[in-house]
Motif scaffolding. Structure first.
Motif, PDB file in Angstrom:
ATOM      1  N   MET A  83     -37.586  37.300 -25.589  1.00 63.96           N
ATOM      2  CA  MET A  83     -38.344  36.146 -25.544  1.00 63.96           C
ATOM      3  C   MET A  83     -38.130  35.153 -24.577  1.00 63.96           C
ATOM      4  O   MET A  83     -38.809  34.317 -24.010  1.00 63.96           O
ATOM      5  N   ARG A  84     -37.001  34.833 -24.704  1.00 62.36           N
ATOM      6  CA  ARG A  84     -36.235  33.649 -23.912  1.00 62.36           C
ATOM      7  C   ARG A  84     -36.464  34.158 -22.579  1.00 62.36           C
ATOM      8  O   ARG A  84     -36.577  33.214 -21.839  1.00 62.36           O
ATOM      9  N   ARG A  85     -36.406  35.373 -22.322  1.00 60.54           N
ATOM     10  CA  ARG A  85     -35.978  35.706 -20.774  1.00 60.54           C
ATOM     11  C   ARG A  85     -37.392  35.682 -20.255  1.00 60.54           C
ATOM     12  O   ARG A  85     -37.808  35.308 -19.266  1.00 60.54           O
ATOM     13  N   GLN A  86     -38.530  36.171 -21.036  1.00 61.48           N
ATOM     14  CA  GLN A  86     -39.899  36.139 -20.777  1.00 61.48           C
ATOM     15  C   GLN A  86     -40.389  34.822 -20.545  1.00 61.48           C
ATOM     16  O   GLN A  86     -41.028  34.570 -19.347  1.00 61.48           O
ATOM     17  N   THR A  87     -39.903  33.699 -21.208  1.00 57.78           N
ATOM     18  CA  THR A  87     -40.119  32.334 -21.125  1.00 57.78           C
ATOM     19  C   THR A  87     -39.722  31.806 -19.864  1.00 57.78           C
ATOM     20  O   THR A  87     -40.218  31.188 -19.128  1.00 57.78           O
ATOM     21  N   ALA A  88     -38.392  32.354 -19.535  1.00 57.64           N
ATOM     22  CA  ALA A  88     -37.865  31.972 -18.335  1.00 57.64           C
ATOM     23  C   ALA A  88     -38.626  32.351 -16.998  1.00 57.64           C
ATOM     24  O   ALA A  88     -38.933  31.553 -16.303  1.00 57.64           O
ATOM     25  N   ASP A 140     -35.439  38.114 -29.660  1.00 56.14           N
ATOM     26  CA  ASP A 140     -35.217  36.649 -29.399  1.00 56.14           C
ATOM     27  C   ASP A 140     -34.833  36.424 -27.955  1.00 56.14           C
ATOM     28  O   ASP A 140     -35.250  35.869 -27.171  1.00 56.14           O
ATOM     29  N   GLN A 141     -33.809  37.276 -27.563  1.00 49.56           N
ATOM     30  CA  GLN A 141     -33.199  37.257 -26.312  1.00 49.56           C
ATOM     31  C   GLN A 141     -34.288  37.683 -25.123  1.00 49.56           C
ATOM     32  O   GLN A 141     -34.616  37.003 -24.119  1.00 49.56           O
ATOM     33  N   GLN A 159     -32.348  39.392 -32.708  1.00 55.35           N
ATOM     34  CA  GLN A 159     -31.546  38.896 -31.547  1.00 55.35           C
ATOM     35  C   GLN A 159     -31.904  39.319 -30.263  1.00 55.35           C
ATOM     36  O   GLN A 159     -32.222  38.524 -29.354  1.00 55.35           O
TER      37      GLN A 159
END
Length: 453
Positions: free
Chosen positions: A134-139, A131-132, A128
Motif C-alpha cells: 500500500m505504501r509503495r502504491q501510494t508512492a 502495508d508495504q 506487513q
C-alpha cells in the motif's frame, strides 16, 4: 474316627457253643460313644449310642462343601498374601495411563499453540507485506502525479498563424515549399507520455482485520501485486528518463543558439526583463533516503528551471520568421545587383515574398524605437530587443505600432506593402547587432535547429 462295623447286635449272653471260651472284652466306654457305620443304604454316625443316618448324596454334598470351603480359604489366603502387589501394579497402571493422557493433552495443546502462533505470524507477515504494498502504491501514485505536473517546455512566444486568416494567407493551390523555420517552436514530449504517466496499479482491497486466507493464496496475490507495481515503476522510470533526455537535448540546443549566433548568453540573461517576483532563499535539499526516481526528478526540475531562464532570454533573440505560411526569399543577404541601378550593392536583409496586406509579426520581444517613413525602407518599424539586438521591417503598407510601444513575439506590427524603394509587394527584414546588419538566415537556421528533434 471310630471304627465301622457291619450292622449287627452283640449279646451279653453266651452262645451254648461258646461255653468254656473266654468271653470277649467289652469295648471301652469312650470308644462306644461315637461310631459310624456304612450299610448299603447310606452312612450312619453313632455317637453315645445314638445313630445318625444320611444318604450318599447328602454325604457328598457335605464333602464337596468342605472341599470348596478349603479351596476358598486357600484362595482367600493367597489373595491377601498377594493383594498389596496387585494393588500396587493396578495403581501404577492407572497412574501410567493418567500420565499418558496428560502428556497427550499437553502435546495437543502445544500443537494448537504452535498452529495459532504460526497463523498469527502469517497474518502479521501478510499485514506487513500488504502495508508495504500500500505504501509503495501510494508512492507510485505520487510519482505519477509528479510526472503529470511536469509541463511541456515551449519556447516563449512562438508565432502561430491566426485561425480565421489562415485561408487568405495560404495559397489555395499548389504544394507548399519547405519553410526555413517552423511557425512554432514547441517542445513535444514522447507520444505515449500520457499513457506512461497513467498509474495502472490494480485496485487493492484491504481485507478485514479478522479475515485470513490460505498462505499459498495470499502469497500468490502478493506476488501478483508486486509484479504489477514493478511494471508501473518501470514505466514511470522510462517516462521520467524520456522527459529528462528530451529536456537535456533541448537545453543543449538552446545553448547552441547563443553559440551559433556568437552572442554572449550571460549578457543577454542580465538584460532580460524580470517579472515582479521574490521571496526568501530556501536551498533545495534531497532527503538522505532519496531514491533514483527522486534524484532524477530533482535533475529534471533543475533542468526545467534552466530552460525557463533560457526561454526568457531567447525571447529577446529574433530567430523566428516575421511572416507565416509559405516562405520564399526573393533576395538574400549580401552583395547583389541593385534592382534600379543594376550595379553591385549591399543588401542588408532578406526579402520575403508576400501579398500586400499580409500581417507582419515581430520576431522577438522588444521596444519600438522607430515607426514611420524611413527613406528607401518606405514605411518601416524598428524594434530594439536589448543588448545590441534589433530588427527592421521595411516596405510596409500599414504600421500598427508607435515609438515607445513594447511588443511581444508574434504581435502584428504592420502589413506587407511596396512602399519606398521597392519593385513589388514584399517584406524587407533585417537583423542587426550593435547597429551592424547581420544575415537574418543565421538566426533563422538557429531557430530551425532549436525546433528540431
Amino acid at each position: 474316627m471310630p471304627m465301622s462295623y457291619r450292622s449287627g447286635h452283640y449279646s451279653d449272653h453266651h452262645h451254648p457253643h461258646d461255653h468254656g471260651r473266654t468271653p470277649p472284652r467289652r469295648p471301652a466306654p469312650q470308644a462306644a460313644r461315637a461310631a459310624a457305620a456304612v450299610d448299603g443304604n447310606g452312612y450312619a454316625i453313632v455317637h453315645a449310642g445314638k445313630h445318625v443316618r444320611f444318604g450318599p448324596v447328602v454325604f457328598w454334598i457335605v464333602v464337596g462343601t468342605i472341599v470348596l470351603l478349603g479351596m476358598w480359604s486357600a484362595a482367600t489366603a493367597t489373595y491377601f498374601a498377594f493383594r498389596d502387589d496387585v494393588l500396587t501394579r493396578l495403581i501404577a497402571r492407572q497412574a501410567e495411563m493418567q500420565y499418558a493422557y496428560e502428556d497427550r493433552i499437553a502435546e495437543l495443546r502445544a500443537k494448537v499453540d504452535r498452529t495459532t502462533s504460526r497463523q498469527l505470524l502469517d497474518q502479521e507477515q501478510f499485514d506487513q507485506k500488504l502495508d508495504q504494498i500500500m505504501r509503495r502504491q501510494t508512492a507510485l501514485e505520487s510519482r505519477a502525479t509528479a510526472l503529470g505536473a511536469i509541463p511541456d517546455a515551449a519556447a516563449t512566444g512562438s508565432i502561430r498563424p491566426p485561425a480565421r486568416g489562415a485561408a487568405a494567407e495560404t495559397p489555395a493551390s499548389g504544394t507548399l515549399k519547405p519553410s526555413p523555420i517552423s511557425d512554432t517552436v514547441i517542445f513535444v514530449a514522447p507520444p505515449d507520455r500520457e499513457a506512461r504517466l497513467e498509474s495502472r496499479t490494480p485496485a487493492i482491497a484491504k481485507p478485514q482485520p479478522n479475515q485470513f486466507a490460505k498462505v499459498q493464496g495470499v502469497d500468490n496475490v502478493l506476488v501478483r501485486l508486486q509484479t504489477s507495481l514493478d511494471t508501473v515503476e518501470r514505466r514511470q522510470m522510462a517516462a521520467l528518463s524520456a522527459v529528462e533526455d528530451s529536456m537535456e537535448s533541448r537545453l543543449r540546443r538552446m545553448r547552441g543558439v547563443f553559440t551559433d549566433l556568437g552572442l554572449n548568453m550571460g549578457q543577454l540573461e542580465a538584460a532580460t526583463p524580470r517579472s515582479a517576483i521574490g521571496g526568501p532563499f530556501v536551498p533545495v535539499k534531497l532527503p538522505a533516503d532519496a531514491g533514483a526516481f527522486e534524484r532524477q526528478l530533482y535533475r529534471i526540475k533543475a533542468t526545467r528551471a534552466q530552460m525557463q531562464r533560457l526561454n526568457a532570454t531567447l525571447a529577446l533573440v529574433p530567430y523566428r520568421k516575421p511572416v507565416v505560411g509559405e516562405v520564399e526569399f526573393t533576395s538574400g543577404f549580401g552583395v547583389r545587383s541593385d534592382p534600379f541601378l543594376g550595379r553591385p550593392a549591399m543588401h542588408t536583409g532578406l526579402d520575403f515574398r508576400a501579398a500586400t496586406g499580409d500581417p507582419v509579426r515581430v520576431t522577438a520581444n522588444g521596444k519600438v524605437v522607430s515607426s514611420g517613413w524611413m527613406g528607401g525602407y518606405g514605411r518601416m518599424v524598428e524594434v530594439d530587443h536589448g543588448n545590441g539586438l534589433s530588427t527592421r521591417y521595411g516596405h510596409l503598407s500599414e504600421i500598427h505600432v508607435r515609438v515607445g510601444d513594447f511588443v511581444k513575439i508574434g504581435q502584428v506590427i504592420g502589413a506587407v506593402g511596396s512602399t519606398g524603394r521597392s519593385t513589388g509587394p514584399h517584406l524587407h527584414y533585417e537583423t542587426r547587432i550593435d547597429g551592424d546588419p547581420v544575415d537574418p538566415q543565421k538566426f533563422l537556421r538557429a531557430g530551425v535547429r532549436l525546433s528540431s528533434g
